[in-house]
Scaffold this motif. Structure first.
Motif, mmCIF file in Angstrom:
data_model
loop_
_atom_site.group_PDB
_atom_site.id
_atom_site.type_symbol
_atom_site.label_atom_id
_atom_site.label_comp_id
_atom_site.label_asym_id
_atom_site.label_seq_id
_atom_site.Cartn_x
_atom_site.Cartn_y
_atom_site.Cartn_z
ATOM 1 N N UNK A 255 0.842 -1.194 0.000
ATOM 2 C CA UNK A 255 0.000 0.000 0.000
ATOM 3 C C UNK A 255 0.880 1.248 0.000
ATOM 4 N N UNK A 256 0.660 2.109 -0.993
ATOM 5 C CA UNK A 256 1.363 3.388 -1.090
ATOM 6 C C UNK A 256 0.375 4.523 -0.838
ATOM 7 N N UNK A 257 0.902 5.697 -0.610
ATOM 8 C CA UNK A 257 0.071 6.880 -0.400
ATOM 9 C C UNK A 257 0.900 7.952 0.269
ATOM 10 N N UNK B 95 5.905 5.898 -13.350
ATOM 11 C CA UNK B 95 4.493 6.277 -13.548
ATOM 12 C C UNK B 95 3.873 6.744 -12.224
ATOM 13 N N UNK B 96 4.208 6.060 -11.124
ATOM 14 C CA UNK B 96 3.682 6.476 -9.814
ATOM 15 C C UNK B 96 4.226 7.846 -9.424
ATOM 16 N N UNK B 97 5.547 8.015 -9.519
ATOM 17 C CA UNK B 97 6.158 9.299 -9.154
ATOM 18 C C UNK B 97 5.708 10.413 -10.090
ATOM 19 N N UNK B 98 5.297 10.041 -11.292
ATOM 20 C CA UNK B 98 4.796 11.032 -12.247
ATOM 21 C C UNK B 98 3.328 11.381 -12.046
ATOM 22 N N UNK B 99 2.684 10.734 -11.095
ATOM 23 C CA UNK B 99 1.301 11.081 -10.758
ATOM 24 C C UNK B 99 0.239 10.293 -11.474
ATOM 25 N N UNK B 100 0.622 9.249 -12.243
ATOM 26 C CA UNK B 100 -0.366 8.476 -12.994
ATOM 27 C C UNK B 100 -1.383 7.819 -12.069
ATOM 28 N N UNK B 101 -0.933 7.317 -10.929
ATOM 29 C CA UNK B 101 -1.809 6.558 -10.029
ATOM 30 C C UNK B 101 -2.309 7.377 -8.841
ATOM 31 N N UNK C 204 -1.860 9.500 -5.158
ATOM 32 C CA UNK C 204 -1.257 9.070 -3.906
ATOM 33 C C UNK C 204 0.149 9.578 -3.664
ATOM 34 N N UNK C 205 0.508 10.703 -4.329
ATOM 35 C CA UNK C 205 1.810 11.310 -4.067
ATOM 36 C C UNK C 205 1.590 12.747 -3.604
#
Length: 453
Positions: free
Chosen positions: A33-35, A421-427, A429-430
Motif C-alpha cells: 500500500x502506497x500513499x 508512472x507512480x512518481x509522475x502522478x499516474x496513479x 497518492x503522491x
C-alpha cells in the motif's frame, strides 16, 4: 487470507472499502500500500489491530489477578518461602512492564479513540477473511459512547453460508440471535447470561474467547460447532508490527519474561533470529539470549555478536539502531506469512536502508505461503512488484479517500516502469506542495514578540 475491509467513521476514514481480491475473487498473498504521508495507511493496519484487540478484552482479568497477588499481604506463616514467591512475582510484573499499563478493561478504550473526530454516526468495521477455504464475514458497529451496538458473524457451515450469531441494541435492550446448529441449548443458556452482563462493553467474540480459555477443549467442541474456535484462533494469531499484545508469549523478541515451559520457543527464536540477522548484516556473527531465572520463569535479553574494530563484541539489542530494532519488530509477521498465516507490517521501510528493503523483499515475496500486507514509501519495490498487488490510498479535494490497485486505476503493461508512472502522478497518492518560502517562515518563527507589537 483477508479479502475485504470496510470502514465507516473509523479514524480518518469516513467511508472506505478495501478489496484485496483478484478479479476472480481470490485473495492476493502479497499486497503493498502506497500513499502520501497522513493519507491513512497506518489507520488501515490499525483496523486489524482493533479487530485483534477486540476479541481479548474479557481476558484482562489475568492482569487484575497478578496485581492483586502483588498487593496481597504475606501471612505470618509464609516465612522465607513466601517472601521469595512475592519477590519472584514482583520481578514478573516488572518484566511485563508497559504491557500491564496497556491492558484495558473493555472495548470502549479501543473504540472511543478510534472514532472519526466530529462524527455523530456509528463507527463500523467489517472484515471478510478466508478460514479453512471458506469466507467468514464479521462486522461490528459502535455508538457515540463507544459501546458496541451491532455485531454479527457469518461463515460457511455444512456447505451453506450461515449466520452464527447476531447481537443488536434496540431501544436499550439487547437482542441476541444464536444459531441452534452452532451453539448447543445448554451452552446458549450460559452464553445469553454472559451477553446480558457484558455485551456492549465487550464483543460477543470476546465473551466466546473467554469461554474457550476457561473451559475444557472437549466441552467447547461438544457445545460450539462450525469451526468457531478456528476463527478465534485466526484472529488471535494475526501478527502486526504496530501493537504489543499484553500476555502474548514473547510479544517482544528483544526482552521479556516467559515461563520455563516455553524455553523451547526461546531457543527456536534464537536460532531463527541468528539466521535472519547474519544474512542481513555483514558484521553480525551471531545472536543469543542472556537468561536469568526467577523460580518458574526466565527473563530473557537479546544480544548481537558483532565484529567491531577487529574484535567480536556482545552488544545489547536495545543499544542497536532504530533500523535494526525495526527489523526485530517485523520479524514475526514475516515468519507468519512464510508459514501460511497472515502478517501486517506498517511502514516497512522506516529507518531501514532502501536497498536492504528491496533485496530483502525480493527474497521474501516468492516464499509467501500465507498473506503479507505492508505499507511503505519505498518506490524501488515498484520495479519488481505485480501492479495488481500494488494499491494506492488516494485523497480527493474534499478529503474523501479510496484505495485501489495500480492495475485498476490505469492499464499496465510489462514494459511500463510503474515506479516512474507512480512518481509522475499516474496513479495518484503522491504529495503535491505549494510554494514553500522557508526564509519567510523562518522570519515568522524567530520574530521577536515585542517587535510585532
Amino acid at each position: 487470507m483477508f479479502k475485504k475491509i470496510v470502514l465507516r467513521n473509523f479514524r480518518s476514514f469516513e467511508n472506505l472499502e478495501f478489496d484485496m481480491c483478484s478479479k476472480k475473487g481470490v485473495a492476493q498473498p502479497f499486497i503493498t500500500i502506497y500513499g502520501e504521508n497522513g493519507s491513512g495507511k497506518t489507520n488501515l493496519v490499525q483496523s486489524i489491530a482493533f479487530l485483534k484487540s477486540s476479541v481479548g478484552t474479557r481476558l484482562v482479568n489475568q492482569a487484575e489477578v497478578l496485581e492483586k497477588l502483588r498487593t496481597a499481604p504475606l501471612g505470618p506463616e509464609s516465612g522465607e518461602e513466601g517472601r521469595l514467591i512475592k519477590e519472584s512475582l514482583d520481578h514478573l510484573l516488572d518484566a511485563l512492564g508497559s504491557s500491564l499499563s496497556k491492558v484495558n478493561t473493555d472495548i470502549r478504550s479501543h473504540s472511543i479513540p478510534s472514532r472519526m473526530i466530529g462524527s455523530a454516526e456509528d463507527m463500523v468495521l467489517s472484515f471478510i477473511f478466508e478460514v479453512n477455504g471458506n469466507d467468514a464475514e464479521y462486522g461490528m458497529a459502535f455508538g457515540t459512547d463507544g459501546r458496541i451496538v451491532r455485531e454479527h458473524l457469518n461463515h460457511v457451515y455444512r456447505k451453506n453460508v450461515t449466520q452464527f450469531f447476531s447481537c443488536t441494541l434496540e431501544d436499550g435492550a439487547i437482542q441476541a440471535s444464536l444459531n441452534d446448529s452452532v451453539f448447543s441449548k445448554r451452552f446458549q443458556k450460559d452464553l445469553r447470561e454472559q451477553v446480558g452482563k457484558y455485551w456492549g462493553n465487550h464483543t460477543l467474540l470476546a465473551i466466546l474467547n473467554e469461554q474457550y480459555s476457561l473451559n475444557n477443549p472437549s466441552f467447547m467442541n461438544d457445545n460450539v460447532h462450525g469451526g468457531l474456535g478456528v476463527i478465534l484462533d485466526y484472529i488471535r494469531d494475526l501478527k502486526l508490527n504496530v501493537v504489543d499484545q499484553p500476555f502474548e508469549s514473547m510479544s517482544d523478541l528483544s526482552e521479556g519474561m516467559i515461563p520455563k515451559t516455553e524455553l523451547s520457543r526461546l531457543r527456536r527464536n534464537e536460532t531463527a533470529l541468528g539466521k535472519f540477522f547474519t544474512r542481513l548484516y555483514s558484521d553480525v556473527r551471531g545472536v543469543y539470549y542472556k537468561e536469568k531465572e526467577y523460580n518458574d520463569h526466565v527473563q530473557y535479553t537479546l544480544y548481537l555478536r558483532k565484529m567491531i574494530g577487529g574484535t567480536v563484541r556482545d552488544i545489547p539489542f536495545e543499544q542497536e539502531s532504530k533500523g535494526t530494532r525495526k527489523l526485530a519488530k517485523i520479524f514475526p509477521p514475516l515468519m507468519h506469512c512464510a508459514s501460511g498465516s497472515v502478517g501486517f507490517i506498517d511502514e516497512l521501510d522506516s529507518n531501514i536502508h532502501d536497498n536492504l528493503v528491496f533485496e530483502m523483499m525480493k527474497e521474501i515475496i516468492p516464499e509467501i505461503k500465507g498473506q503479507l500486507i505492508i505499507t511503505t514509501h519505498n518506490t524501488s519495490l515498484l520495479e519488481v512488484l505485480d501492479p495488481k498487488s500494488v494499491y494506492v490510498l488516494r485523497i480527493d479535494a474534499e478529503g474523501r479517500k479510496d484505495i485501489t490497485s495500480f492495475h485498476s486505476i490505469a492499464r499496465t503493461q510489462k514494459n511500463h516502469n510503474n515506479r516512474d508512472r507512480y512518481l509522475g502522478g499516474v496513479y495518484g497518492g503522491i504529495p503535491y506542495i505549494g510554494e514553500l518560502n522557508i526564509l519567510e517562515i523562518a522570519d515568522e518563527y524567530f520574530e521577536d514578540p515585542q517587535e510585532s507589537q
